[in-house]
Design a protein around this motif. Structure first.
Motif, PDB file in Angstrom:
ATOM      1  N   ALA A 171      -0.290  14.546   8.175  1.00  0.00           N
ATOM      2  CA  ALA A 171      -0.520  14.113   9.554  1.00  0.00           C
ATOM      3  C   ALA A 171       0.110  12.759   9.825  1.00  0.00           C
ATOM      4  CB  ALA A 171      -2.022  14.069   9.835  1.00  0.00           C
ATOM      5  N   ALA A 172       0.204  11.916   8.797  1.00  0.00           N
ATOM      6  CA  ALA A 172       0.827  10.602   8.977  1.00  0.00           C
ATOM      7  C   ALA A 172       2.316  10.747   9.295  1.00  0.00           C
ATOM      8  CB  ALA A 172       0.639   9.751   7.728  1.00  0.00           C
ATOM      9  N   GLY A 173       2.978  11.697   8.645  1.00  0.00           N
ATOM     10  CA  GLY A 173       4.386  11.938   8.949  1.00  0.00           C
ATOM     11  C   GLY A 173       4.589  12.418  10.371  1.00  0.00           C
ATOM     12  N   ILE A 174       3.649  13.207  10.877  1.00  0.00           N
ATOM     13  CA  ILE A 174       3.729  13.655  12.271  1.00  0.00           C
ATOM     14  C   ILE A 174       3.560  12.477  13.216  1.00  0.00           C
ATOM     15  CG2 ILE A 174       2.656  15.113  14.026  1.00  0.00           C
ATOM     16  CD1 ILE A 174       1.679  16.916  11.725  1.00  0.00           C
ATOM     17  N   LEU A 189       0.818  -1.217   0.000  1.00  0.00           N
ATOM     18  CA  LEU A 189       0.000   0.000   0.000  1.00  0.00           C
ATOM     19  C   LEU A 189       0.855   1.272   0.000  1.00  0.00           C
ATOM     20  CD1 LEU A 189      -2.836  -0.956   2.544  1.00  0.00           C
ATOM     21  CD2 LEU A 189      -2.978  -0.914   0.046  1.00  0.00           C
ATOM     22  N   ALA A 190       2.049   1.172  -0.557  1.00  0.00           N
ATOM     23  CA  ALA A 190       2.962   2.317  -0.666  1.00  0.00           C
ATOM     24  C   ALA A 190       3.323   2.914   0.686  1.00  0.00           C
ATOM     25  CB  ALA A 190       2.359   3.400  -1.568  1.00  0.00           C
ATOM     26  N   GLY A 191       3.081   2.151   1.776  1.00  0.00           N
ATOM     27  CA  GLY A 191       3.449   2.648   3.094  1.00  0.00           C
ATOM     28  C   GLY A 191       2.438   3.577   3.729  1.00  0.00           C
ATOM     29  N   VAL A 192       1.249   3.708   3.142  1.00  0.00           N
ATOM     30  CA  VAL A 192       0.230   4.548   3.780  1.00  0.00           C
ATOM     31  C   VAL A 192      -0.207   3.903   5.095  1.00  0.00           C
ATOM     32  CG1 VAL A 192      -0.624   5.467   1.597  1.00  0.00           C
ATOM     33  CG2 VAL A 192      -1.697   3.435   2.583  1.00  0.00           C
ATOM     34  N   ILE A 193      -0.765   4.702   5.966  1.00  0.00           N
ATOM     35  CA  ILE A 193      -1.240   4.201   7.257  1.00  0.00           C
ATOM     36  C   ILE A 193      -2.754   4.092   7.206  1.00  0.00           C
ATOM     37  CG2 ILE A 193      -1.369   4.658   9.735  1.00  0.00           C
ATOM     38  CD1 ILE A 193       1.204   6.276   9.467  1.00  0.00           C
ATOM     39  N   ASP A 194      -3.275   2.898   7.515  1.00  0.00           N
ATOM     40  CA  ASP A 194      -4.716   2.717   7.642  1.00  0.00           C
ATOM     41  C   ASP A 194      -5.050   2.403   9.097  1.00  0.00           C
ATOM     42  OD1 ASP A 194      -3.775   0.149   7.910  1.00  0.00           O
ATOM     43  OD2 ASP A 194      -4.909  -0.688   6.227  1.00  0.00           O
ATOM     44  N   SER A 195      -6.309   2.114   9.373  1.00  0.00           N
ATOM     45  CA  SER A 195      -6.742   1.891  10.751  1.00  0.00           C
ATOM     46  C   SER A 195      -5.997   0.728  11.398  1.00  0.00           C
ATOM     47  CB  SER A 195      -8.254   1.633  10.787  1.00  0.00           C
ATOM     48  OG  SER A 195      -8.973   2.761  10.349  1.00  0.00           O
ATOM     49  N   ASP A 196      -5.873  -0.380  10.677  1.00  0.00           N
ATOM     50  CA  ASP A 196      -5.206  -1.556  11.247  1.00  0.00           C
ATOM     51  C   ASP A 196      -3.738  -1.267  11.550  1.00  0.00           C
ATOM     52  OD1 ASP A 196      -7.555  -2.962  11.058  1.00  0.00           O
ATOM     53  OD2 ASP A 196      -7.017  -4.026   9.219  1.00  0.00           O
ATOM     54  N   ALA A 197      -3.065  -0.593  10.620  1.00  0.00           N
ATOM     55  CA  ALA A 197      -1.650  -0.284  10.824  1.00  0.00           C
ATOM     56  C   ALA A 197      -1.458   0.644  12.018  1.00  0.00           C
ATOM     57  CB  ALA A 197      -1.070   0.356   9.562  1.00  0.00           C
ATOM     58  N   ALA A 198      -2.341   1.611  12.174  1.00  0.00           N
ATOM     59  CA  ALA A 198      -2.230   2.542  13.297  1.00  0.00           C
ATOM     60  C   ALA A 198      -2.398   1.821  14.624  1.00  0.00           C
ATOM     61  CB  ALA A 198      -3.274   3.648  13.160  1.00  0.00           C
ATOM     62  N   ARG A 199      -3.388   0.934  14.696  1.00  0.00           N
ATOM     63  CA  ARG A 199      -3.601   0.171  15.939  1.00  0.00           C
ATOM     64  C   ARG A 199      -2.424  -0.746  16.230  1.00  0.00           C
ATOM     65  NH1 ARG A 199      -8.820  -0.652  13.807  1.00  0.00           N
ATOM     66  NH2 ARG A 199      -8.239  -2.804  13.268  1.00  0.00           N
ATOM     67  N   LYS A 200      -1.952  -1.406  15.220  1.00  0.00           N
ATOM     68  CA  LYS A 200      -0.826  -2.335  15.373  1.00  0.00           C
ATOM     69  C   LYS A 200       0.402  -1.621  15.930  1.00  0.00           C
ATOM     70  CE  LYS A 200       2.310  -4.959  12.306  1.00  0.00           C
ATOM     71  NZ  LYS A 200       2.456  -5.522  10.921  1.00  0.00           N
ATOM     72  N   ALA A 211      -6.014   6.506  14.118  1.00  0.00           N
ATOM     73  CA  ALA A 211      -4.770   7.247  13.910  1.00  0.00           C
ATOM     74  C   ALA A 211      -4.364   7.987  15.177  1.00  0.00           C
ATOM     75  CB  ALA A 211      -4.933   8.223  12.749  1.00  0.00           C
ATOM     76  N   ALA A 212      -5.364   8.460  15.917  1.00  0.00           N
ATOM     77  CA  ALA A 212      -5.075   9.166  17.172  1.00  0.00           C
ATOM     78  C   ALA A 212      -4.420   8.243  18.192  1.00  0.00           C
ATOM     79  CB  ALA A 212      -6.352   9.766  17.743  1.00  0.00           C
ATOM     80  N   LYS A 213      -4.696   6.946  18.115  1.00  0.00           N
ATOM     81  CA  LYS A 213      -4.048   5.998  19.025  1.00  0.00           C
ATOM     82  C   LYS A 213      -2.534   5.998  18.824  1.00  0.00           C
ATOM     83  CE  LYS A 213      -8.076   2.952  18.906  1.00  0.00           C
ATOM     84  NZ  LYS A 213      -8.630   1.681  18.417  1.00  0.00           N
ATOM     85  N   LEU A 214      -2.135   6.047  17.559  1.00  0.00           N
ATOM     86  CA  LEU A 214      -0.706   6.055  17.255  1.00  0.00           C
ATOM     87  C   LEU A 214      -0.067   7.351  17.738  1.00  0.00           C
ATOM     88  CD1 LEU A 214       1.719   4.697  15.959  1.00  0.00           C
ATOM     89  CD2 LEU A 214       0.989   5.623  13.744  1.00  0.00           C
ATOM     90  N   VAL A 215      -0.728   8.474  17.496  1.00  0.00           N
ATOM     91  CA  VAL A 215      -0.237   9.758  17.986  1.00  0.00           C
ATOM     92  C   VAL A 215      -0.101   9.721  19.507  1.00  0.00           C
ATOM     93  CG1 VAL A 215      -0.827  12.200  18.267  1.00  0.00           C
ATOM     94  CG2 VAL A 215      -1.148  11.079  16.047  1.00  0.00           C
ATOM     95  N   PHE A 216      -1.122   9.222  20.183  1.00  0.00           N
ATOM     96  CA  PHE A 216      -1.126   9.161  21.643  1.00  0.00           C
ATOM     97  C   PHE A 216       0.029   8.310  22.158  1.00  0.00           C
ATOM     98  CE2 PHE A 216      -2.374   7.884  25.832  1.00  0.00           C
ATOM     99  CZ  PHE A 216      -3.178   8.904  26.337  1.00  0.00           C
ATOM    100  N   ALA A 217       0.227   7.148  21.530  1.00  0.00           N
ATOM    101  CA  ALA A 217       1.269   6.227  21.995  1.00  0.00           C
ATOM    102  C   ALA A 217       2.652   6.866  21.931  1.00  0.00           C
ATOM    103  CB  ALA A 217       1.238   4.939  21.174  1.00  0.00           C
TER     104      ALA A 217
END
Length: 502
Positions: free
Chosen positions: A402-405, A327-338, A377-383
């Motif tokens: 926002a994904a880069g952040i 997926l070209a490295g994009v972040i989706d819901s599953d990737a963010a949670r993982k 995505a906010a879970k990843l930011v929070f972590a």
């Protein structure tokens, strides 16, 4: 005896403890007996059985005479010379069905592991709860859940599913930090096939409902899977070497035979010529890790992000990396949670986090947004934002929007941010930015914009990148940063815990 009713859908066979026919039956399936599993898992000569005096005293069994709470083996021993606590479900006795004494035996082991600051390992192979035990089994599960929650973030908890894990049983390994599954017919589910068919009229077997492949690739419940018992247990022994004994113990040191100053010239040509070309980020990770050793977790789930443990100059680190090959490295819901859950584990146990960034953004689409991408995505930011362990980030190619952040940026608290010369860092790529400004399609203008606004040198001037490094020198710079951060104090806010957007 355990109830003969079978809401779980697991096929039961009459058997007894020590029955040679049972051992032969297990071996024919490519499985070991409970005692063989325990013997293979622990270092030779270190197993000390625990909980042998716990008895079951239901009304029926009091008439027959109290007995030891068989159906689960509990022990303290060592793995690679380090003390651990282990319970192993024994299907050869009462189908390993949980009653009051069975649960009490595990509870005491959990409490002992927590008090002694030892990792807790559970090997699951059970028909679930004993219907005969009634509320005793319900209360027992509740007590095990509570003990697991109390141990969370204090000692590592690892589950290995080697057979059935149905109903209330399924929630216990799900509370653990890591879960691995083995064997094609192993399963883990809350509602069994019979219940699913009765309520939804769907016909499904245990493996289709909650088999190892399903949980390793689709649900994310399993962190990995193997083909049989022996491979699973040997993998578990290797995996435990990456984990600390407790949250204050520090990850175990490992002799490093790799040169800290080693260069990796192959990384100079890792990125393809095409700006959006694909490559495997595991090649980067193994080039930087000691002797190329990387233990990947959830490899088949949310493959657009890679997580796992490596050692860098003998020091265990957690690795998070965008995977351009999926997926070209994009972040989706599953990737963010993982990634968020993995970063949280590392932070809880004092393991430094090294992040390799190459993401063009979040995965767009109606399904993602309606599934709550913003919350996930906010879970990843929070972590990342609440982590206090050393954090080193390497921007490999793209850290956009926002994904880069979210990927361990300086703004979220990364201690050291490095960037390769080709990196592009900012709100959006040059083509999108100029299109908004009415200058789209001008390749020269895009290149000039990228160099002026998105280049690592431009971002470095603002303090969001500490150094621009040659790809071949990545290992050197990451190790140097980790050395400087080795004594980083762990500062915590005066609160019980944050309210992560679960």
């Amino acid at each position: 005896m355990a109830a003969n009713q079978n809401p779980s859908g697991i096929q039961r066979t009459p058997h007894a403890a020590g029955d040679p026919a049972w051992a032969e039956q297990q071996h024919a399936k490519g499985r070991l007996t409970a005692h063989e599993r325990l013997e293979l898992l622990l270092d030779a000569g270190t197993c000390t059985p625990l909980g042998m005096g716990v008895t079951q005293e239901t009304r029926q069994e009091t008439r027959e005479g109290a007995h030891n709470s068989e159906g689960v083996l509990t022990a303290q021993g060592e793995i690679n010379g380090r003390p651990v606590c282990v319970f192993v479900k024994d299907m050869a006795v009462r189908d390993a069905a949980v009653n009051e004494a069975h649960a009490r035996k595990i509870c005491r082991l959990q409490e002992f592991a927590l008090e002694s600051r030892m990792p807790l390992i559970g090997l699951f192979d059970s028909a679930g709860a004993s219907l005969e035990a009634g509320m005793g089994a319900v209360a027992g599960y509740g007590a095990m859940y509570r003990n697991s929650a109390a141990a969370s973030g204090v000692i590592p908890q690892v589950g290995l599913v080697l057979g059935g894990c149905p109903g209330a049983e399924a929630l216990l390994p799900a509370l653990f930090d890591f879960v691995f599954m083995a064997n094609d017919d192993s399963s883990l589910f809350v509602s069994g096939p019979d219940v699913v068919q009765a309520i939804t009229h769907q016909t499904v077997d245990a493996v289709q409902l909650g088999g190892a492949e399903i949980h390793a690739s689709r649900s994310g419940v399993a962190d990995g899977r193997t083909d049989h018992d022996v491979a699973a247990i040997l993998q578990l022994r290797r995996f435990l070497a990456f984990l600390p004994s407790g949250n204050r113990a520090g990850a175990p040191a490992w002799p490093c035979l790799d040169d800290a100053a080693r260069l990796a010239p192959v990384l100079d040509t890792l990125l393809p010529d095409a700006a959006e070309g694909s490559y495997d980020v595991r090649e980067l990770i193994t080039q930087v890790a000691d002797e190329g050793d990387f233990f990947e977790l959830q490899a088949a789930y949310a493959a657009n992000i890679v997580t796992g443990f490596a050692r860098m100059h003998g020091r265990v680190v957690g690795v998070v990396a965008n995977q351009a090959a999926t997926l070209a490295g994009v972040i989706d819901s599953d990737a963010a949670r993982k990634a968020a859950r993995f970063v949280q584990f590392c932070d809880a146990f004092g393991i430094a986090v090294v992040t390799f960034v190459d993401t063009p953004g979040y995965l767009p689409g109606v399904a993602q947004e309606q599934a709550g991408l913003a919350r996930h995505a906010a879970k990843l930011v929070f972590a990342y934002a609440q982590a206090t362990v050393p954090m080193v980030t390497v921007i490999v190619r793209r850290a956009l929007g926002a994904a880069g952040i979210a990927m361990g940026s300086r703004a979220l608290g990364a201690d050291v941010v490095l960037a390769w010369p080709q990196a592009r860092i900012g709100l959006m790529d040059a083509r999108a930015a100029l299109a908004l400004d009415g200058q789209g399609g001008d390749a020269v203008a895009e290149q000039a914009y990228a160099q002026r606004v998105l280049s690592p040198e431009a971002v470095q001037a603002g303090g969001d990148v500490h150094a621009v490094i040659a790809p071949r020198e990545t290992r050197q710079h990451v190790l140097a940063a980790l050395d400087r951060l080795a004594g980083k104090p762990h500062k915590r806010a005066l609160r019980s815990h944050g309210n992560i957007p679960l």
